[in-house]
Design an enzyme around this catalytic site. Structure first.
Site, PDB file in Angstrom:
ATOM      1  N   TYR A  29      58.296  21.379  52.170  1.00 33.36           N
ATOM      2  CA  TYR A  29      56.904  21.121  51.823  1.00 33.36           C
ATOM      3  C   TYR A  29      56.846  20.154  50.640  1.00 33.36           C
ATOM      4  O   TYR A  29      57.842  19.941  49.953  1.00 33.36           O
ATOM      5  CB  TYR A  29      56.185  22.428  51.449  1.00 33.36           C
ATOM      6  CG  TYR A  29      56.398  23.550  52.422  1.00 33.36           C
ATOM      7  CD1 TYR A  29      56.070  23.401  53.761  1.00 33.36           C
ATOM      8  CD2 TYR A  29      56.938  24.773  52.018  1.00 33.36           C
ATOM      9  CE1 TYR A  29      56.269  24.435  54.666  1.00 33.36           C
ATOM     10  CE2 TYR A  29      57.134  25.801  52.910  1.00 33.36           C
ATOM     11  CZ  TYR A  29      56.800  25.629  54.236  1.00 33.36           C
ATOM     12  OH  TYR A  29      57.008  26.652  55.138  1.00 33.36           O
ATOM     13  N   ARG A  30      55.674  19.628  50.404  1.00 30.95           N
ATOM     14  CA  ARG A  30      55.478  18.741  49.277  1.00 30.95           C
ATOM     15  C   ARG A  30      55.225  19.589  48.030  1.00 30.95           C
ATOM     16  O   ARG A  30      54.430  20.528  48.070  1.00 30.95           O
ATOM     17  CB  ARG A  30      54.301  17.819  49.552  1.00 30.95           C
ATOM     18  CG  ARG A  30      54.398  16.475  48.897  1.00 30.95           C
ATOM     19  CD  ARG A  30      53.449  15.482  49.519  1.00 30.95           C
ATOM     20  NE  ARG A  30      52.045  15.813  49.321  1.00 30.95           N
ATOM     21  CZ  ARG A  30      51.046  15.112  49.853  1.00 30.95           C
ATOM     22  NH1 ARG A  30      51.322  14.081  50.611  1.00 30.95           N
ATOM     23  NH2 ARG A  30      49.805  15.461  49.631  1.00 30.95           N
ATOM     24  N   ARG A  35      52.275  22.588  48.320  1.00 34.80           N
ATOM     25  CA  ARG A  35      51.414  22.100  49.404  1.00 34.80           C
ATOM     26  C   ARG A  35      52.016  22.524  50.751  1.00 34.80           C
ATOM     27  O   ARG A  35      52.842  21.848  51.344  1.00 34.80           O
ATOM     28  CB  ARG A  35      51.282  20.576  49.351  1.00 34.80           C
ATOM     29  CG  ARG A  35      50.339  20.016  50.427  1.00 34.80           C
ATOM     30  CD  ARG A  35      50.323  18.507  50.379  1.00 34.80           C
ATOM     31  NE  ARG A  35      49.469  17.940  51.397  1.00 34.80           N
ATOM     32  CZ  ARG A  35      49.850  17.643  52.630  1.00 34.80           C
ATOM     33  NH1 ARG A  35      51.094  17.892  53.005  1.00 34.80           N
ATOM     34  NH2 ARG A  35      49.004  17.124  53.494  1.00 34.80           N
ATOM     35  N   TRP A  36      51.556  23.687  51.212  1.00 33.95           N
ATOM     36  CA  TRP A  36      51.960  24.114  52.554  1.00 33.95           C
ATOM     37  C   TRP A  36      50.702  24.283  53.401  1.00 33.95           C
ATOM     38  O   TRP A  36      49.711  24.867  52.981  1.00 33.95           O
ATOM     39  CB  TRP A  36      52.788  25.393  52.522  1.00 33.95           C
ATOM     40  CG  TRP A  36      52.312  26.480  51.609  1.00 33.95           C
ATOM     41  CD1 TRP A  36      51.032  26.894  51.401  1.00 33.95           C
ATOM     42  CD2 TRP A  36      53.140  27.297  50.772  1.00 33.95           C
ATOM     43  NE1 TRP A  36      50.996  27.922  50.496  1.00 33.95           N
ATOM     44  CE2 TRP A  36      52.268  28.190  50.104  1.00 33.95           C
ATOM     45  CE3 TRP A  36      54.512  27.383  50.541  1.00 33.95           C
ATOM     46  CZ2 TRP A  36      52.743  29.143  49.206  1.00 33.95           C
ATOM     47  CZ3 TRP A  36      54.979  28.328  49.654  1.00 33.95           C
ATOM     48  CH2 TRP A  36      54.102  29.196  48.992  1.00 33.95           C
ATOM     49  N   LEU A  37      50.714  23.720  54.596  1.00 35.62           N
ATOM     50  CA  LEU A  37      49.549  23.782  55.476  1.00 35.62           C
ATOM     51  C   LEU A  37      49.455  25.169  56.105  1.00 35.62           C
ATOM     52  O   LEU A  37      50.453  25.890  56.219  1.00 35.62           O
ATOM     53  CB  LEU A  37      49.650  22.697  56.541  1.00 35.62           C
ATOM     54  CG  LEU A  37      49.696  21.260  55.978  1.00 35.62           C
ATOM     55  CD1 LEU A  37      49.778  20.247  57.115  1.00 35.62           C
ATOM     56  CD2 LEU A  37      48.509  20.969  55.087  1.00 35.62           C
ATOM     57  N   ARG A  94      52.088  26.705  58.608  1.00 33.42           N
ATOM     58  CA  ARG A  94      53.507  26.725  58.255  1.00 33.42           C
ATOM     59  C   ARG A  94      53.929  28.109  57.773  1.00 33.42           C
ATOM     60  O   ARG A  94      53.134  28.918  57.298  1.00 33.42           O
ATOM     61  CB  ARG A  94      53.789  25.681  57.165  1.00 33.42           C
ATOM     62  CG  ARG A  94      53.429  24.253  57.551  1.00 33.42           C
ATOM     63  CD  ARG A  94      54.270  23.739  58.709  1.00 33.42           C
ATOM     64  NE  ARG A  94      55.679  23.663  58.383  1.00 33.42           N
ATOM     65  CZ  ARG A  94      56.250  22.623  57.792  1.00 33.42           C
ATOM     66  NH1 ARG A  94      55.528  21.562  57.451  1.00 33.42           N
ATOM     67  NH2 ARG A  94      57.556  22.623  57.539  1.00 33.42           N
ATOM     68  N   GLY A  95      55.246  28.379  57.883  1.00 29.97           N
ATOM     69  CA  GLY A  95      55.772  29.696  57.572  1.00 29.97           C
ATOM     70  C   GLY A  95      55.559  30.126  56.143  1.00 29.97           C
ATOM     71  O   GLY A  95      55.251  31.294  55.863  1.00 29.97           O
ATOM     72  N   GLU A 112      65.680  29.814  59.406  1.00 31.50           N
ATOM     73  CA  GLU A 112      66.188  28.471  59.154  1.00 31.50           C
ATOM     74  C   GLU A 112      67.357  28.498  58.185  1.00 31.50           C
ATOM     75  O   GLU A 112      68.326  27.745  58.340  1.00 31.50           O
ATOM     76  CB  GLU A 112      65.085  27.569  58.581  1.00 31.50           C
ATOM     77  CG  GLU A 112      63.898  27.361  59.493  1.00 31.50           C
ATOM     78  CD  GLU A 112      62.826  28.422  59.299  1.00 31.50           C
ATOM     79  OE1 GLU A 112      61.743  28.250  59.873  1.00 31.50           O
ATOM     80  OE2 GLU A 112      63.088  29.422  58.576  1.00 31.50           O
ATOM     81  N   ASP A 151      51.283   9.176  52.007  1.00 30.16           N
ATOM     82  CA  ASP A 151      51.772  10.072  53.052  1.00 30.16           C
ATOM     83  C   ASP A 151      52.380   9.279  54.202  1.00 30.16           C
ATOM     84  O   ASP A 151      52.384   8.050  54.211  1.00 30.16           O
ATOM     85  CB  ASP A 151      50.625  10.961  53.558  1.00 30.16           C
ATOM     86  CG  ASP A 151      51.117  12.331  53.972  1.00 30.16           C
ATOM     87  OD1 ASP A 151      51.953  12.399  54.872  1.00 30.16           O
ATOM     88  OD2 ASP A 151      50.669  13.337  53.386  1.00 30.16           O
TER      89      ASP A 151
END
Length: 467
Positions: free
Chosen positions: A154-155, A167-169, A172-173, A214, A263
């Site tokens: 992530y960012r 910054r996780w959308l 996302r996990g 992962e 981006d």
């Protein structure tokens, strides 16, 4: 540094190390910065533990993880032994001391300004960590249960000396794990791994099944059990052989405006609120390296990784949609906004069925705004082939399928509404049966005998053409 990196990447050049990056004015960092690690497809494949020729086998392994089938007799069971061995290698090995904890800064000793975190573009809001492997676990899990960990890339924006913005959308996990803690109004333990080994970093970016960790899957790629060590200040285990780890807690409620940052679309995205992480410790090796990259209009490293992941995804796609022969996601189209797919067409309407199946199959394809379907005599990775198929096998009034109000990357400024947009499917296949009322023309081909004669004669007249 970004400008130098981009020029070298476009020339398919080597990995770069900046020995003494300038942090500000006259202050140099004693931590070198490494960039362009994944600047070629060959290096990405090497990070996955294979040669480019071995990507198909790894893709078949990933497909088997998603939909494993029982062995069919002894011969098939023996053929699956490499997969079994790789799966066993994912069991982590817990160690009590590790190179990544050779130096520990905690509490008041934390100062993120000592790290050479890049500000990549002139309009960026500040320093941005671009290759972090963010390790989290759900609220209901125990730290020892590493199989439930999520590792995502992530960012991460540096806010000040001991705070970061994650910054996780929402899909996302890491964001899902954060919701599980926030619902109980509790802060979440997080570890940010900087300079993970290539297999761990790429595993964090791979579209793995939700049941596969992962972090531990990296063991399958490395052919060895991953070494983990307990973090110093948070209840998590972290890769023992990484370069740097940032430990801390993400607030259940505190947010800060993240961005703007350049981006992968080639545009700056607007500032938006995301959760804040309070850093409780920074641990690192003696003489660590800081791994970095940039994101921008392709080419960039994520786009090159996307080309390799495209090849890895093919066996999974074929397992679900058997008529698919090949698929190409043009890197220039931000890696996933456009897809060209070749199919073994056998019945009317098949191209539309394949396009709809692709949109609904993997989360990545929900952001694909255009799919072009072609026959299996067309190379989907060749724009000239696609242009010929569009010009000779597609009628705009009949062969264009439009969808409205479908999911879309909210960074797509062309979308009428953030997160919602249309999709276009173009059927550039030969029309058969009820798809047309006309007799279709025959494609011209030179005979094999004539081609062989021409090759032999041209080879004698212009021998340099054979080289």
């Amino acid at each position: 540094m970004t400008a130098v990196h981009r020029a070298v990447l476009e020339a398919q050049g080597p990995v770069l190390q900046f020995d003494q990056p300038l942090i500000e004015q006259d202050r140099l960092s004693d931590i070198p910065v490494v960039v362009n690690l994944f600047g070629t497809k060959e290096r990405v494949a090497a990070g996955l533990g294979v040669t480019p020729d071995g990507l198909e086998g790894l893709g078949e392994f990933l497909a088997a993880l998603r939909a494993p089938t029982p062995p069919d007799g002894l011969r098939d069971a023996l053929s699956r032994w490499p997969m079994l061995k790789a799966a066993l290698a994912t069991r982590p090995k817990i160690v009590r001391s590790a190179p990544v904890q050779s130096v520990v800064h905690s509490g008041a000793g934390v100062d993120l300004s000592t790290l050479p975190v890049q500000t990549h573009w002139p309009g960026d809001a500040g320093p941005l960590i671009t290759w972090p492997v963010v390790v989290t676990r759900p609220y209901s899990s125990e730290p020892e249960n590493t199989g439930r960990y999520n590792a995502g890339v992530y960012r991460v924006q540096v806010l000040d000396r001991d705070r970061l913005i994650m910054r996780w959308l929402p899909h996302r996990g890491g964001a899902a794990h954060h919701r599980s803690w926030a619902q109980r109004n509790e802060k979440m333990p997080v570890a940010i791994v900087l300079g993970a080994d290539p297999a761990t970093l790429l595993s964090a970016a791979l579209p793995l099944p939700e049941t596969v960790s992962e972090l531990t899957f990296a063991g399958a790629l490395n052919g060895a059990r991953p070494r983990l060590v307990p973090a110093k200040t948070v209840p998590l285990y972290v890769p023992a052989d990484a370069e740097i780890v940032l430990e801390g807690w993400v607030s259940a409620t505190d947010t800060a405006p993240e961005g703007p940052f350049g981006d992968h679309t080639g545009y700056y995205n607007p500032a938006e609120p995301f959760p804040v992480m309070q850093v409780s410790a920074v641990t690192h090796r003696n003489a660590p390296l800081y791994l970095s990259t940039y994101t921008g209009r392709p080419p960039d490293e994520p786009a090159i990784i996307g080309e390799v992941f495209n090849r890895l995804a093919l066996p999974t796609i074929r397992a679900q949609i058997p008529e698919v022969r090949d698929l190409w996601l043009p890197p220039a189209a931000c890696s996933y906004r456009i897809a060209a797919v070749s199919i073994d067409k056998r019945y009317p309407g098949q191209a539309r069925r394949v396009m709809m199946a692709l949109w609904g199959m993997l989360p990545q394809f929900s952001y694909t705004k255009m799919i072009i379907a072609v026959d299996d005599d067309i190379d989907p990775g060749n724009w000239d082939d696609i242009a010929w198929a569009l010009a000779t096998r597609m009628d705009p009034s009949r062969d264009v399928m439009m969808l409205e109000n479908t999911p879309m990357d909210y960074l797509d400024f062309a979308s009428p509404q953030a997160g919602l947009a249309g999709k276009m499917g173009i059927d550039a296949t030969t029309k058969i049966g009820s798809e047309t009322s006309r007799e279709w023309g025959s494609v011209m081909h030179t005979s094999d005998a004539d081609m062989a004669f021409a090759d032999k004669l041209v080879g004698r007249i212009l021998p340099e053409l054979r080289k």
